[in-house]
Each structure stands twice: as C-alpha cells, then as structure tokens.
Write an enzyme that holds these catalytic residues in place. Structure first.
Site, PDB file in Angstrom:
ATOM      1  N   HIS A   1     -47.359 -17.758 -41.045  1.00 44.31           N
ATOM      2  CA  HIS A   1     -48.581 -17.479 -40.274  1.00 44.31           C
ATOM      3  C   HIS A   1     -49.491 -16.483 -40.996  1.00 44.31           C
ATOM      4  O   HIS A   1     -50.554 -16.166 -40.499  1.00 44.31           O
ATOM      5  CB  HIS A   1     -48.184 -16.931 -38.903  1.00 44.31           C
ATOM      6  CG  HIS A   1     -47.484 -15.615 -39.013  1.00 44.31           C
ATOM      7  ND1 HIS A   1     -46.240 -15.481 -39.600  1.00 44.31           N
ATOM      8  CD2 HIS A   1     -47.859 -14.366 -38.665  1.00 44.31           C
ATOM      9  CE1 HIS A   1     -45.899 -14.210 -39.588  1.00 44.31           C
ATOM     10  NE2 HIS A   1     -46.855 -13.517 -39.034  1.00 44.31           N
ATOM     11  N   ASP A   2     -49.042 -15.965 -42.133  1.00 40.03           N
ATOM     12  CA  ASP A   2     -49.862 -15.013 -42.891  1.00 40.03           C
ATOM     13  C   ASP A   2     -50.456 -15.633 -44.153  1.00 40.03           C
ATOM     14  O   ASP A   2     -51.050 -14.936 -44.970  1.00 40.03           O
ATOM     15  CB  ASP A   2     -49.005 -13.803 -43.310  1.00 40.03           C
ATOM     16  CG  ASP A   2     -48.623 -12.936 -42.128  1.00 40.03           C
ATOM     17  OD1 ASP A   2     -49.370 -12.918 -41.128  1.00 40.03           O
ATOM     18  OD2 ASP A   2     -47.566 -12.278 -42.201  1.00 40.03           O
TER      19      ASP A   2
ATOM     20  N   ASP B   1     -47.232 -22.367 -25.328  1.00 43.88           N
ATOM     21  CA  ASP B   1     -46.354 -21.584 -24.462  1.00 43.88           C
ATOM     22  C   ASP B   1     -44.886 -21.974 -24.661  1.00 43.88           C
ATOM     23  O   ASP B   1     -44.574 -22.918 -25.399  1.00 43.88           O
ATOM     24  CB  ASP B   1     -46.776 -21.745 -22.997  1.00 43.88           C
ATOM     25  CG  ASP B   1     -47.209 -23.163 -22.682  1.00 43.88           C
ATOM     26  OD1 ASP B   1     -46.408 -24.081 -22.962  1.00 43.88           O
ATOM     27  OD2 ASP B   1     -48.339 -23.370 -22.185  1.00 43.88           O
TER      28      ASP B   1
ATOM     29  N   GLU C   1     -38.743  -9.131 -43.243  1.00 46.43           N
ATOM     30  CA  GLU C   1     -39.972  -9.140 -44.024  1.00 46.43           C
ATOM     31  C   GLU C   1     -39.957  -7.813 -44.769  1.00 46.43           C
ATOM     32  O   GLU C   1     -40.150  -6.768 -44.168  1.00 46.43           O
ATOM     33  CB  GLU C   1     -41.196  -9.233 -43.112  1.00 46.43           C
ATOM     34  CG  GLU C   1     -42.471  -9.361 -43.907  1.00 46.43           C
ATOM     35  CD  GLU C   1     -43.733  -9.101 -43.078  1.00 46.43           C
ATOM     36  OE1 GLU C   1     -44.755  -9.713 -43.392  1.00 46.43           O
ATOM     37  OE2 GLU C   1     -43.709  -8.271 -42.161  1.00 46.43           O
TER      38      GLU C   1
ATOM     39  N   ASP D   1     -40.015  -7.660 -38.652  1.00 45.25           N
ATOM     40  CA  ASP D   1     -41.384  -7.493 -39.148  1.00 45.25           C
ATOM     41  C   ASP D   1     -41.585  -6.197 -39.924  1.00 45.25           C
ATOM     42  O   ASP D   1     -41.131  -5.129 -39.490  1.00 45.25           O
ATOM     43  CB  ASP D   1     -42.321  -7.495 -37.926  1.00 45.25           C
ATOM     44  CG  ASP D   1     -43.790  -7.481 -38.288  1.00 45.25           C
ATOM     45  OD1 ASP D   1     -44.269  -8.482 -38.840  1.00 45.25           O
ATOM     46  OD2 ASP D   1     -44.458  -6.463 -38.029  1.00 45.25           O
TER      47      ASP D   1
ATOM     48  N   ASP E   1     -49.320 -26.593 -25.836  1.00 39.66           N
ATOM     49  CA  ASP E   1     -49.769 -25.995 -24.571  1.00 39.66           C
ATOM     50  C   ASP E   1     -49.447 -26.927 -23.413  1.00 39.66           C
ATOM     51  O   ASP E   1     -49.866 -28.082 -23.411  1.00 39.66           O
ATOM     52  CB  ASP E   1     -51.285 -25.756 -24.668  1.00 39.66           C
ATOM     53  CG  ASP E   1     -51.879 -25.290 -23.348  1.00 39.66           C
ATOM     54  OD1 ASP E   1     -51.140 -24.672 -22.553  1.00 39.66           O
ATOM     55  OD2 ASP E   1     -53.081 -25.551 -23.123  1.00 39.66           O
TER      56      ASP E   1
ATOM     57  N   ASP F   1     -54.304 -24.081 -20.622  1.00 41.00           N
ATOM     58  CA  ASP F   1     -55.144 -22.885 -20.832  1.00 41.00           C
ATOM     59  C   ASP F   1     -55.533 -22.708 -22.302  1.00 41.00           C
ATOM     60  O   ASP F   1     -56.140 -21.708 -22.673  1.00 41.00           O
ATOM     61  CB  ASP F   1     -54.455 -21.625 -20.282  1.00 41.00           C
ATOM     62  CG  ASP F   1     -53.191 -21.275 -21.049  1.00 41.00           C
ATOM     63  OD1 ASP F   1     -52.776 -22.052 -21.934  1.00 41.00           O
ATOM     64  OD2 ASP F   1     -52.592 -20.216 -20.767  1.00 41.00           O
TER      65      ASP F   1
ATOM     66  N   ASN G   1     -49.958 -25.988 -19.979  1.00 39.16           N
ATOM     67  CA  ASN G   1     -50.676 -25.755 -18.721  1.00 39.16           C
ATOM     68  C   ASN G   1     -52.198 -25.760 -18.884  1.00 39.16           C
ATOM     69  O   ASN G   1     -52.920 -25.315 -17.988  1.00 39.16           O
ATOM     70  CB  ASN G   1     -50.195 -24.461 -18.047  1.00 39.16           C
ATOM     71  CG  ASN G   1     -50.494 -23.248 -18.917  1.00 39.16           C
ATOM     72  OD1 ASN G   1     -50.905 -23.399 -20.069  1.00 39.16           O
ATOM     73  ND2 ASN G   1     -50.294 -22.059 -18.371  1.00 39.16           N
TER      74      ASN G   1
ATOM     75  N   ASP H   1     -39.179 -12.499 -33.166  1.00 33.36           N
ATOM     76  CA  ASP H   1     -39.721 -11.544 -34.110  1.00 33.36           C
ATOM     77  C   ASP H   1     -39.376 -10.158 -33.594  1.00 33.36           C
ATOM     78  O   ASP H   1     -39.398  -9.928 -32.391  1.00 33.36           O
ATOM     79  CB  ASP H   1     -41.246 -11.711 -34.169  1.00 33.36           C
ATOM     80  CG  ASP H   1     -41.774 -11.704 -35.583  1.00 33.36           C
ATOM     81  OD1 ASP H   1     -41.651 -10.656 -36.230  1.00 33.36           O
ATOM     82  OD2 ASP H   1     -42.307 -12.735 -36.021  1.00 33.36           O
TER      83      ASP H   1
HETATM   84  C1  GLC Z   1     -46.364  -8.778 -40.558  1.00 32.35           C
HETATM   85  C2  GLC Z   1     -46.763 -10.035 -39.836  1.00 32.35           C
HETATM   86  C3  GLC Z   1     -48.255 -10.063 -39.712  1.00 32.35           C
HETATM   87  C4  GLC Z   1     -48.694  -8.853 -38.931  1.00 32.35           C
HETATM   88  C5  GLC Z   1     -48.140  -7.560 -39.544  1.00 32.35           C
HETATM   89  C6  GLC Z   1     -48.280  -6.414 -38.600  1.00 32.35           C
HETATM   90  O1  GLC Z   1     -46.841  -8.757 -41.847  1.00 32.35           O
HETATM   91  O2  GLC Z   1     -46.259 -11.153 -40.492  1.00 32.35           O
HETATM   92  O3  GLC Z   1     -48.715 -11.242 -39.103  1.00 32.35           O
HETATM   93  O4  GLC Z   1     -50.092  -8.809 -38.913  1.00 32.35           O
HETATM   94  O5  GLC Z   1     -46.786  -7.660 -39.845  1.00 32.35           O
HETATM   95  O6  GLC Z   1     -47.339  -6.495 -37.570  1.00 32.35           O
HETATM   96 CA    CA Z   2     -50.471 -22.487 -22.170  1.00 36.42          CA
END
Ligand code: GLC
Ligand code: CA
Length: 558
Positions: A328-329, A29, A256, A199, A21, A25, A23, A98
């Site tokens: 991230h999942d 970013d 994915e 995605d 980050d 907040d 700035n 993405d």
């Molecule tokens: C994919 C992403 C996940 C998101 C889902 C809906 O599985 O990796 O983070 O919640 O799609 O877009």
């Molecule tokens: Ca920021």
C-alpha cells in the site's frame, strides 16, 4: 534448517478500505473480506495481512489509531473480526493485523490527556520537549515533510511525530506505556489472531540526545530516518516486546524494518530474533534518490539484480525474510519495474516469477495478481495520500514546475496501490454500489477479476500456478527451504538463480528485456515447471529465451 508453517505460507495483503464494500458507503469492510474469502482460498493463499482496521480518524488511512481495542465502525465490529478469523480458519487461512505502536493518533485518549498535563503521567506516554529560541527543539524533519515537532498550544512544549502531525510518537522509554502496549497485543492474539505485520518498528528508539544534525535539505532540516532509525538500545525494547507477547503464541510476525544494516539482521530474524521475518527495503526504492519521489534514478536490471541477490544472501545467512513486489506504500509493480511498452502479460508474469521463487515467504498485494495498473491523476487535488501531498510540495520547493511535480506524483503516489480492487467490468469495478472513497481507474474494463477467471492465459492464472507449485508440488520443499544460488551472472539482463535442496535443483530464468537471449550452459533439463510462453527452446546445451520469457526448470544436479 527449522521447518515452520509461516515459512511455507503464501501471504496476501488486504488494504481494507479498498477491498470490497458490502454496505454501499464506498469503503471496503470486514464483511467484504468475509464475502471474498472463497476467492482468496481459491487463489491458494493461507495468510492474510489486513492493513489497520482499528478505530482511527483516518488521517493516514488507519495508521493513526485512536483506540487499539476497537475495530473502526467504518470496517465493522470486533465480533465481525472474530467471525472473519473463524471463517478463515475453516479455509486454513490465518489472519494477521497491522501493529502500529511507534505512534498513535493525536485523537487517542492517551494523547488528549497528555496534552492537558504534559508533566503528568500521560505526558510520559509521548515525547514532549521544550522549544528552543522560539522554534522547535531540534532540526529533525518528519517523514511526511516539515519539522517533526508540533507546538502544543498555550505551552512552550512541542511533541515529536516521525510521520504526520496527527501521529504523535509514543515514548518507548516509559516502561508503563510499554506494558500497556504488550497487554493490547496479547488481547488480539488471545482472540485467535494469526499474528502481526509490525509497522515502522525501527523508529521506536529515539536518539535521546535530541541533538541537531547537519541539514540534508534547503529547509535546514535532517530526515528522521537518518537520525532515528535502528538506534542503539532498540534491542532492549524489541526483546521485551517479543518475550511479553509473540513468544507466548504460535503466531507470525513480519516487521517493517527499514534502516537495519545486513550486519544486524541476525538480531532481527535469526533463531532468537525479535521477529520471524522482515521486509527488506533495499531494492523497493532503488528507483529513487534518498527516497524522494521527484528524484528518479536511471536504474538498470543489473543493479536491481545485484540488490535482490545481496538481500537474498544476507537474509539467508541470518534467518528468514518476506518477499514482495507491491504494498500500500508503493506504485504498481508493472509500472515501477517495467517501461511503458513492457507492461504486458509477459512483463507482469516475469516479475511474478522473479520474486516468487526467491527464498522467503511471498506476499501478494491485492490486485497484483491481476496486474492492476497505476491510476494517473490530472490534478494534485485528486490525490488522497498525505505523503503524496507532501512530496508534491517538496518537489515544488526543490524548483520543479507544477507539471513536473505532478508527473513524479503520478509515477510514485501511494494512491496507485490503494484504488479499489477491480472485481468486474461493471460500475466502479463491482467494488461498491455507492461512491468509492477513491476513484476506480478506467482500466478496470480491461483488468478485472471476472475476466481473468475465465482466461487460462491470464496473469491471475499464472499466479495460481506459482502458488500451486510452491505449496502443493513435489518441489514445494525445495522452493521453500532450498538454498539460494545466483548463476549465469555474465548475462546482464538475466535473473538466473538456483534453489537447491538435497537431490533437487530448480533453475529460475527470467529474461528481463525486449531482446531474445541464448544461454549456453551445461544444464540438463528434467522438467519445465513454469513457463510464461507456450514453448521453450532447449537444444542440447543451449536454452533460448524470448523477450520477457521466464521459466522455472527442474534440472539434474551438477
Ligand atoms: C508505514 C506504513 C505507512 C504509514 C507509516 C506510518 O510505513 O506502511 O502506510 O504511512 O508506516 O504509520
Ligand atoms: Ca462499507
């Protein structure tokens, strides 16, 4: 075998809200990514996938897009993205975004207009169906829990959402909508984007009978992923998508693509496949029954190995794959794949070696290179991720106590991978000067970049060695293009495989357990390329490995 730059790349996934980050907040970013490009270059990666940065109400942290053409102000501006792409290019790094085109946000202008006039042109952009007997059109369950249908106020219509209520599914049967999406994809590629991570793409074709299916839960519903994944006819959409967009550029696409059986892989990743590569999920969730976080399995190393090898062989036969441990999942790898007592340097580096030397383009998820840890929470209210809140509810309905349900969320929450990157040992791990949007776990004092940069024995240093070996050593071509060959299968806790190209053979040995192991073999070791211990016991035809020791050896072929 066709050589491609994206096969030779090492990719790095950034979860932008939590990277850096600039700035104050409390939210990461684009300028934060820009500020840390030199770090990424020094790590040795040459491809960066940034999770969604488009305008979004952030119901699912950006996977709910309300304007495909605009960077969300919380991350920056379109011009700042241009600058990032340019600065990355100077460092020979390409940027991927993405691509979320199974659904939009319900706040997207298209959906706002659609709701006003369901039978009009925008109504055709989404999937609306009339309710049946005062209830939803059928018994499909969304991936984030409850019916996949949401009523539209003041009408008898419902709209379909595979994911959250705020993520209405787009109607891919509508060719005009499809052309709108392709135009948007090309807009970004024209701006110099390196490619896309695509995605949830195997959900775009629905079962157009919209029929009920036998329930798989006490709620009488059936999971969308059972009834609406990789449906016949999807190939028409995916071919068209590719021809109208990706094929016109020298870009990379990683899909994915859950639900694609190995027998269909060729269509996805073969020479003329829809994508360059896919993420295979066949072992990412091997610790769960039916993907339910509160139903863990008692998996063994051998079972994991069998799944990884099956995946490698299937992908090799069909085309190309992306390899990964974290995203991230997912929770942090050292938690998912190791018992508490084994979450040490040796365990973390063994996991790194195990996947990094496989055939495929390796993806490193931010913080994985430091061995970042899960962030345990003491109350369900401390979680942010919508999927965690849903799984918690499902666990309670399944009959677990609140304490038990919380325990499972602490094992599996998607928030574990989403806590801010741990830059240093200062307040909030140096991520922000403000209040972080998601709290930083205390472990930042022991796990942080600054500290590992000074330590030649750190997990970070080890990742750098792996990257160097893959990108810049005399074995680089073999590591990228070499054939994958499982060996020494009789040792149940051993991941052992060869990578073979022309006259080079590399042997990877990972002793995935607490017990030392003696391997009797007829290998003629030429050189040790990677070793997470200081020593390796090689004596005549016997190799001795310590607990969680992993080595990469150049051997004389046989
Ligand atoms: C994919 C992403 C996940 C998101 C889902 C809906 O599985 O990796 O983070 O919640 O799609 O877009
Ligand atoms: Ca920021």
């Amino acid at each position: 075998m066709v050589k491609k730059w994206w096969k030779e790349s090492v990719a790095y996934q950034i979860y932008p809200k939590s990277f850096y980050d600039t700035n104050g907040d409390g939210v990461g970013d684009l300028n934060g990514i820009l500020a840390k490009l030199d770090y990424l270059a020094s790590l040795g990666v040459d491809l960066i996938w940034i999770s969604p940065i488009y305008q979004s109400p952030m119901a699912d942290n950006g996977y709910d897009i309300s304007d495909y053409y605009k960077i969300d102000p919380i991350f920056g501006t379109n011009e700042e993205l241009d600058e990032l792409i340019g600065e990355a290019a100077k460092r020979h790094i390409r940027i991927m975004m993405d691509l979320v085109i199974n659904h939009t946000s319900d706040e997207h202008e298209w959906f706002q207009k659609a709701k006003q006039d369901i039978q009009g042109p925008y109504g055709q952009y989404y999937i609306f169906k009339e309710g049946v007997a005062g209830g939803p059109p059928n018994n499909w369950r969304s991936l984030f829990g409850n019916s996949a249908w949401e009523p539209v106020e003041g009408t008898n219509f419902y709209y379909l959402h595979t994911f959250a209520v705020k993520q209405p599914d787009l109607n891919w049967e509508n060719s005009f909508l499809r052309s709108q999406l392709y135009q948007m994809v090309n807009y970004w590629l024209d701006r110099g984007l390196g490619g896309f991570r695509v995605d949830a793409i195997t959900f775009i074709k629905k079962d157009v009978t919209f029929q009920n299916y036998p329930a798989d839960g006490l709620d009488g519903l059936v999971n969308m992923s059972t009834v609406s994944l990789n449906q016949p006819g999807i190939e028409v959409f995916l071919n068209e998508l590719k021809e109208c967009t990706f094929d016109r550029y020298d870009c990379i696409t990683v899909a994915e693509a859950p639900g694609v059986p190995y027998s269909d892989l060729g269509a996805y990743i073969g020479e003329k496949g829809f994508f360059n590569m896919i993420f295979d999920f066949s072992y990412a969730d091997m610790d769960l029954t039916n993907g339910e976080w509160f139903k863990p399995t008692n998996w063994t190393v051998k079972e994991l190995r069998d799944l990884v090898y099956a995946s490698q062989l299937a992908v090799e036969a069909a085309g190309w794959g992306a390899t990964y441990l974290e995203s991230h999942d997912q929770p942090r790898a050292i938690y998912k794949y190791l018992k508490a007592e084994n979450r040490h340097y040796y365990g973390a580096t063994l996991l790194a070696t195990l996947y990094f030397m496989l055939r495929g383009t390796p993806f490193i998820y931010q913080g994985q290179e430091l061995g970042m840890r899960n962030a345990e929470r003491s109350d369900i209210s401390q979680f942010d991720d919508i999927s965690t809140l849903d799984q918690y509810q499902r666990a309670l309905e399944f009959g677990l106590s609140a304490e038990e349900a919380l325990y499972h969320m602490n094992q599996r929450s998607r928030d574990h991978g989403r806590t801010p990157f741990q830059w240093n040992g200062e307040l909030h791990a140096g991520f922000t000067t403000g209040e972080p949007w998601l709290s930083v776990p205390d472990t930042y004092k022991i796990v942080n970049l600054e500290q590992q940069l000074q330590d030649e024995q750190s997990i970070l240093s080890f990742y750098k060695q792996l990257i160097q070996l893959r990108k810049h050593s005399e074995y680089a071509q073999t590591i990228v293009y070499g054939q994958f060959k499982p060996v020494l299968l009789a040792y149940e806790n051993l991941f052992a495989y060869e990578r073979i190209l022309n006259d080079q053979t590399i042997l990877v040995l990972c002793n995935y357990c607490e017990e030392p192991l003696t391997i009797e073999n007829c290998y003629d070791v030429k050189e040790t390329l990677i070793n997470n211990y200081k020593q390796l016991a090689v004596c005549k035809e016997v190799i001795g490995l310590q607990a969680f020791q992993c080595v990469v050896l150049a051997i004389n072929g046989h």
